[in-house]
Motif scaffolding. Structure first.
Motif, short mmCIF file in Angstrom:
data_model
loop_
_atom_site.label_atom_id
_atom_site.label_comp_id
_atom_site.label_asym_id
_atom_site.label_seq_id
_atom_site.Cartn_x
_atom_site.Cartn_y
_atom_site.Cartn_z
N LEU A 17 0.96 -0.97 -0.19
CA LEU A 17 0.20 0.39 0.06
C LEU A 17 0.81 0.89 0.09
CD1 LEU A 17 -2.38 1.57 0.45
CD2 LEU A 17 -2.08 1.07 2.47
N ALA A 18 1.91 0.99 1.07
CA ALA A 18 2.78 2.84 0.75
C ALA A 18 3.27 2.23 -0.58
CB ALA A 18 3.57 2.26 2.07
N GLU A 19 3.67 1.59 -1.33
CA GLU A 19 4.85 1.79 -2.28
C GLU A 19 3.89 1.97 -3.40
OE1 GLU A 19 6.35 -2.46 -2.77
OE2 GLU A 19 7.89 -1.38 -2.69
N ALA A 20 2.40 1.50 -3.01
CA ALA A 20 0.97 2.37 -4.50
C ALA A 20 1.37 3.97 -4.46
CB ALA A 20 -0.09 1.26 -4.56
N LEU A 21 1.03 4.38 -3.41
CA LEU A 21 0.95 5.59 -2.60
C LEU A 21 2.06 6.61 -3.30
CD1 LEU A 21 -1.20 5.12 1.79
CD2 LEU A 21 -1.94 5.76 -1.02
N HIS A 22 3.08 6.48 -2.44
CA HIS A 22 4.34 6.86 -2.74
C HIS A 22 4.53 6.80 -4.58
CE1 HIS A 22 8.95 7.14 -3.56
NE2 HIS A 22 8.48 7.94 -2.92
N ARG A 93 -7.97 18.12 -6.14
CA ARG A 93 -7.54 18.12 -7.51
C ARG A 93 -6.59 16.16 -7.56
NH1 ARG A 93 -4.52 22.19 -5.08
NH2 ARG A 93 -5.08 23.83 -6.61
N VAL A 94 -6.98 15.19 -6.21
CA VAL A 94 -7.49 13.67 -6.50
C VAL A 94 -8.53 13.65 -6.61
CG1 VAL A 94 -6.56 11.42 -5.59
CG2 VAL A 94 -4.98 14.00 -4.04
N PRO A 95 -8.32 12.98 -8.19
CA PRO A 95 -9.96 12.14 -8.12
C PRO A 95 -9.80 11.54 -7.47
CG PRO A 95 -8.62 12.46 -10.22
CD PRO A 95 -7.44 12.51 -9.20
N ASP A 96 -11.49 10.78 -7.53
CA ASP A 96 -12.17 9.70 -6.54
C ASP A 96 -11.19 8.12 -7.47
OD1 ASP A 96 -14.07 10.74 -4.48
OD2 ASP A 96 -14.79 12.02 -6.53
N GLU A 97 -11.12 8.08 -8.32
CA GLU A 97 -10.70 7.19 -9.28
C GLU A 97 -9.72 7.09 -8.61
OE1 GLU A 97 -14.64 8.86 -11.93
OE2 GLU A 97 -12.21 10.02 -10.54
N ALA A 98 -9.16 8.30 -8.50
CA ALA A 98 -7.53 8.24 -8.03
C ALA A 98 -7.87 7.64 -6.73
CB ALA A 98 -6.87 9.22 -8.11
N LEU A 99 -8.40 7.82 -5.94
CA LEU A 99 -8.52 7.17 -4.28
C LEU A 99 -8.24 6.16 -4.80
CD1 LEU A 99 -9.93 10.10 -2.63
CD2 LEU A 99 -7.88 9.98 -2.94
N ASN A 100 -9.40 5.73 -5.69
CA ASN A 100 -9.80 3.95 -5.74
C ASN A 100 -8.75 3.38 -5.93
OD1 ASN A 100 -11.99 1.97 -5.53
ND2 ASN A 100 -11.51 2.12 -7.94
N TYR A 101 -7.67 3.79 -7.05
CA TYR A 101 -6.97 2.65 -7.39
C TYR A 101 -5.83 2.57 -6.27
CZ TYR A 101 -3.03 1.93 -10.31
OH TYR A 101 -2.14 1.34 -11.34
#
Length: 217
Positions: A17-22, A93-101
């Motif tokens: 998870l941390a690597e994906a967020l990074h 500016r962070v789309p909902d789709e990006a949060l889901n991704y």
């Protein structure tokens, strides 16, 4: 998914998870206007956590000290991410789709169906200025660049390009409908070949545009 549930997971899942967020944060740092100092802190904490995790996962190096180091590093990273995730969710500016991704909670209570693979074509246009080139993506029915992706029909577009003489093709993703490329003076006068395709949050591409050729400078 609550913030606690997001971070309380197995060691391997937490690091993933941390690597994906990074990765996504650095990829979209400009589009999302993320704080450079905060990203630098993220870099350092993740590096320490990964090193401690690797040492504690190796049977030949795992001991009480490596376990304590891993727990301390994970604790520091979790404390940072608990605030950082709130920053991302609160950033319009962070789309909902990006949060889901990224596996984060939506800022809305209703569920969003994942965006399908794009099927519509994309049109590229280029504006040149000295040692920079701005690439605009638009839809054929509009026939000209616009300022937003519209009603979240697409996550953004993928651009691939190769400068004459370069060993490999470059690929990038923009969540806006334009992206500016900057070049070295040594590239002036060289040919550049570009093509693009719409992408969804899972980075699935639609049909690629025809290649276009431009001269740098």
């Amino acid at each position: 998914m609550s913030g606690r549930a997001t971070l309380n997971r197995s060691n391997a899942s937490f690091i993933a998870l941390a690597e994906a967020l990074h990765s996504q944060s650095h990829l979209h740092a400009d589009d999302w206007r993320l704080d450079a100092a905060q990203l630098a802190t993220f870099d350092a904490l993740l590096d320490v956590a990964k090193t401690a995790y690797d040492a504690n996962s190796n049977r030949s190096t795992k001991n009480a000290v490596s376990t304590a180091n891993k727990n301390a590093a994970f604790g520091d990273l979790r404390a940072f991410l608990s605030l950082y995730i709130n920053t991302l969710v609160g950033n319009s500016r962070v789309p909902d789709e990006a949060l889901n991704y990224m596996g984060l909670r939506s800022r809305h209570s209703r569920r969003y169906a994942p965006l399908p693979r794009p099927t519509d074509p994309i049109v590229l246009s280029v504006k040149r200025r000295h040692d920079e080139m701005t690439v605009h993506a638009s839809r054929p029915e509009h026939g000209h660049p616009t300022d937003g992706v519209g009603v979240k029909k697409h996550y953004g577009f993928m651009l691939r390009y190769r400068i004459e003489g370069a060993e490999r093709e470059e690929i990038l993703i923009s969540t806006r409908l334009r992206h500016t490329l900057f070049f070295d003076r040594a590239d002036e006068g060289k040919k550049i070949t570009l093509a693009a395709a719409w992408v969804n949050p899972r980075l699935e591409t639609g049909p690629w545009s025809e290649d276009i050729n431009e001269i740098i400078g």
